[in-house]
Motif scaffolding. Structure first.
Motif, mmCIF file in Angstrom:
data_model
loop_
_atom_site.group_PDB
_atom_site.id
_atom_site.type_symbol
_atom_site.label_atom_id
_atom_site.label_comp_id
_atom_site.label_asym_id
_atom_site.label_seq_id
_atom_site.Cartn_x
_atom_site.Cartn_y
_atom_site.Cartn_z
ATOM 1 N N LYS A 1 -24.033 -10.617 -74.679
ATOM 2 C CA LYS A 1 -25.146 -9.666 -74.629
ATOM 3 C C LYS A 1 -25.725 -9.440 -76.036
ATOM 4 C CE LYS A 1 -26.458 -5.148 -72.891
ATOM 5 N NZ LYS A 1 -26.034 -3.950 -72.183
ATOM 6 N N ALA A 2 -24.864 -9.318 -77.019
ATOM 7 C CA ALA A 2 -25.315 -9.125 -78.404
ATOM 8 C C ALA A 2 -26.089 -10.345 -78.897
ATOM 9 C CB ALA A 2 -24.122 -8.846 -79.320
ATOM 10 N N ARG A 3 -25.624 -11.540 -78.530
ATOM 11 C CA ARG A 3 -26.335 -12.765 -78.934
ATOM 12 C C ARG A 3 -27.703 -12.855 -78.269
ATOM 13 N NH1 ARG A 3 -21.407 -17.156 -78.957
ATOM 14 N NH2 ARG A 3 -20.528 -16.452 -80.935
ATOM 15 N N ARG A 4 -27.754 -12.504 -76.987
ATOM 16 C CA ARG A 4 -29.051 -12.512 -76.290
ATOM 17 C C ARG A 4 -30.016 -11.533 -76.948
ATOM 18 N NH1 ARG A 4 -26.171 -12.974 -71.571
ATOM 19 N NH2 ARG A 4 -26.238 -10.744 -71.184
ATOM 20 N N ARG A 5 -29.516 -10.373 -77.245
ATOM 21 C CA ARG A 5 -30.352 -9.346 -77.903
ATOM 22 C C ARG A 5 -30.835 -9.842 -79.265
ATOM 23 N NH1 ARG A 5 -31.585 -4.459 -76.691
ATOM 24 N NH2 ARG A 5 -32.089 -2.894 -78.223
ATOM 25 N N CYS A 6 -29.966 -10.458 -80.010
ATOM 26 C CA CYS A 6 -30.340 -10.998 -81.322
ATOM 27 C C CYS A 6 -31.429 -12.071 -81.173
ATOM 28 C CB CYS A 6 -29.111 -11.578 -82.022
ATOM 29 S SG CYS A 6 -29.475 -12.261 -83.647
ATOM 30 N N LEU A 7 -31.239 -12.970 -80.206
ATOM 31 C CA LEU A 7 -32.231 -14.014 -79.970
ATOM 32 C C LEU A 7 -33.574 -13.413 -79.558
ATOM 33 C CD1 LEU A 7 -33.073 -16.948 -79.785
ATOM 34 C CD2 LEU A 7 -32.174 -16.994 -77.452
ATOM 35 N N LEU A 8 -33.548 -12.402 -78.714
ATOM 36 C CA LEU A 8 -34.788 -11.736 -78.316
ATOM 37 C C LEU A 8 -35.472 -11.078 -79.514
ATOM 38 C CD1 LEU A 8 -33.773 -10.205 -74.875
ATOM 39 C CD2 LEU A 8 -35.337 -12.112 -75.299
ATOM 40 N N ASN A 9 -34.687 -10.493 -80.405
ATOM 41 C CA ASN A 9 -35.254 -9.899 -81.616
ATOM 42 C C ASN A 9 -35.907 -10.961 -82.503
ATOM 43 O OD1 ASN A 9 -34.664 -7.215 -81.077
ATOM 44 N ND2 ASN A 9 -32.639 -7.333 -82.012
ATOM 45 N N VAL A 10 -35.263 -12.113 -82.618
ATOM 46 C CA VAL A 10 -35.813 -13.216 -83.418
ATOM 47 C C VAL A 10 -37.126 -13.704 -82.803
ATOM 48 C CG1 VAL A 10 -35.442 -15.629 -84.096
ATOM 49 C CG2 VAL A 10 -33.613 -13.951 -84.396
ATOM 50 N N VAL A 11 -37.146 -13.896 -81.496
ATOM 51 C CA VAL A 11 -38.360 -14.370 -80.822
ATOM 52 C C VAL A 11 -39.472 -13.328 -80.939
ATOM 53 C CG1 VAL A 11 -39.361 -15.009 -78.592
ATOM 54 C CG2 VAL A 11 -37.130 -15.927 -79.280
ATOM 55 N N LEU A 12 -39.140 -12.056 -80.809
ATOM 56 C CA LEU A 12 -40.134 -11.001 -80.960
ATOM 57 C C LEU A 12 -40.715 -11.011 -82.373
ATOM 58 C CD1 LEU A 12 -41.623 -8.599 -79.707
ATOM 59 C CD2 LEU A 12 -39.728 -7.155 -80.451
ATOM 60 N N HIS A 13 -39.861 -11.155 -83.366
ATOM 61 C CA HIS A 13 -40.334 -11.227 -84.756
ATOM 62 C C HIS A 13 -41.219 -12.456 -84.951
ATOM 63 C CE1 HIS A 13 -40.524 -10.635 -89.015
ATOM 64 N NE2 HIS A 13 -40.001 -11.824 -89.237
ATOM 65 N N ALA A 14 -40.826 -13.590 -84.369
ATOM 66 C CA ALA A 14 -41.636 -14.809 -84.472
ATOM 67 C C ALA A 14 -43.022 -14.573 -83.868
ATOM 68 C CB ALA A 14 -40.933 -15.970 -83.783
ATOM 69 N N CYS A 15 -43.070 -13.888 -82.749
ATOM 70 C CA CYS A 15 -44.370 -13.568 -82.137
ATOM 71 C C CYS A 15 -45.203 -12.701 -83.072
ATOM 72 C CB CYS A 15 -44.169 -12.839 -80.810
ATOM 73 S SG CYS A 15 -43.472 -13.879 -79.517
ATOM 74 N N ASP A 16 -44.551 -11.764 -83.727
ATOM 75 C CA ASP A 16 -45.249 -10.835 -84.615
ATOM 76 C C ASP A 16 -45.902 -11.556 -85.800
ATOM 77 O OD1 ASP A 16 -46.045 -8.231 -85.451
ATOM 78 O OD2 ASP A 16 -44.367 -8.177 -86.857
ATOM 79 N N ILE A 17 -45.290 -12.619 -86.287
ATOM 80 C CA ILE A 17 -45.808 -13.320 -87.469
ATOM 81 C C ILE A 17 -46.470 -14.650 -87.114
ATOM 82 C CG2 ILE A 17 -44.129 -12.219 -88.998
ATOM 83 C CD1 ILE A 17 -42.598 -14.925 -89.010
ATOM 84 N N SER A 18 -46.783 -14.862 -85.851
ATOM 85 C CA SER A 18 -47.204 -16.180 -85.370
ATOM 86 C C SER A 18 -48.670 -16.539 -85.589
ATOM 87 C CB SER A 18 -46.890 -16.305 -83.875
ATOM 88 O OG SER A 18 -47.725 -15.433 -83.134
ATOM 89 N N ASN A 19 -49.456 -15.673 -86.191
ATOM 90 C CA ASN A 19 -50.884 -15.977 -86.321
ATOM 91 C C ASN A 19 -51.174 -17.332 -86.956
ATOM 92 O OD1 ASN A 19 -51.811 -13.663 -85.025
ATOM 93 N ND2 ASN A 19 -51.516 -12.469 -86.886
ATOM 94 N N PRO A 20 -50.435 -17.760 -87.992
ATOM 95 C CA PRO A 20 -50.721 -19.090 -88.554
ATOM 96 C C PRO A 20 -50.357 -20.243 -87.611
ATOM 97 C CG PRO A 20 -49.572 -17.725 -90.152
ATOM 98 C CD PRO A 20 -49.510 -17.008 -88.827
ATOM 99 N N CYS A 21 -49.692 -19.934 -86.504
ATOM 100 C CA CYS A 21 -49.283 -20.964 -85.539
ATOM 101 C C CYS A 21 -50.264 -21.091 -84.382
ATOM 102 C CB CYS A 21 -47.905 -20.624 -84.975
ATOM 103 S SG CYS A 21 -46.614 -20.570 -86.211
#
Length: 151
Positions: free
Chosen positions: A7-27
């Motif tokens: 569960k902690a790993r899933r949450r961490c991965l979701l946080n990483v993906v959310l952060h990636a979405c937040d900074i994704s404008n150059p993509c």
């Protein structure tokens, strides 16, 4: 305990993906990416103007008289977005689309920066800046290539 770890790993991965979405404008495709860069740069410069009015030191990248949008965008891509999406691509191979846009957009910012470098400075300053950015450009493309061939 294994359930809690999963569960902690899933949450961490979701946080990483959310952060990636937040900074994704150059993509994103260039028209969308550049529009967001224009908005962010405008916001930066407004903050710098306010800091100047208040007699405060102007924060990095916020001084419209010094900062260059292309350089800001390249630094953001090279040090924040690129490494995040290169790492994310190892988990999500479909992130290749993001890396493709990122590579193209970085190329456009590089061209804009190159034009701006030619406007100011002595010949030795121009060559020094150009060498630095060309070296970073090569490193960026090497990292993208490595990420694509690693899987």
């Amino acid at each position: 305990e294994a359930k809690a770890t999963a569960k902690a790993r899933r949450r961490c991965l979701l946080n990483v993906v959310l952060h990636a979405c937040d900074i994704s404008n150059p993509c994103k495709p260039w028209p969308i990416s550049v529009e967001w860069s224009n908005r962010i740069t405008s916001e930066f410069f407004q903050q710098g103007d306010r800091e100047k009015e208040e007699g405060l030191p102007i924060s990095p990248n916020m001084d419209r008289g010094v900062a260059d949008q292309a350089a800001i965008s390249l630094n953001f891509i090279d040090f924040i977005v690129g490494p995040m999406f290169i790492a994310l691509r190892k988990l999500l191979p479909n992130a290749d689309t993001c890396l493709s846009h990122l590579r193209k957009n970085r190329g456009k910012w590089f061209e804009k920066l190159d034009k701006n470098i030619n406007k100011d400075g002595t010949h030795s300053e121009i060559e020094s800046h150009r060498k630095k950015w060309i070296s970073r450009n090569k490193a960026f493309h090497d990292n993208i290539f490595a990420a694509r061939t690693a899987s």
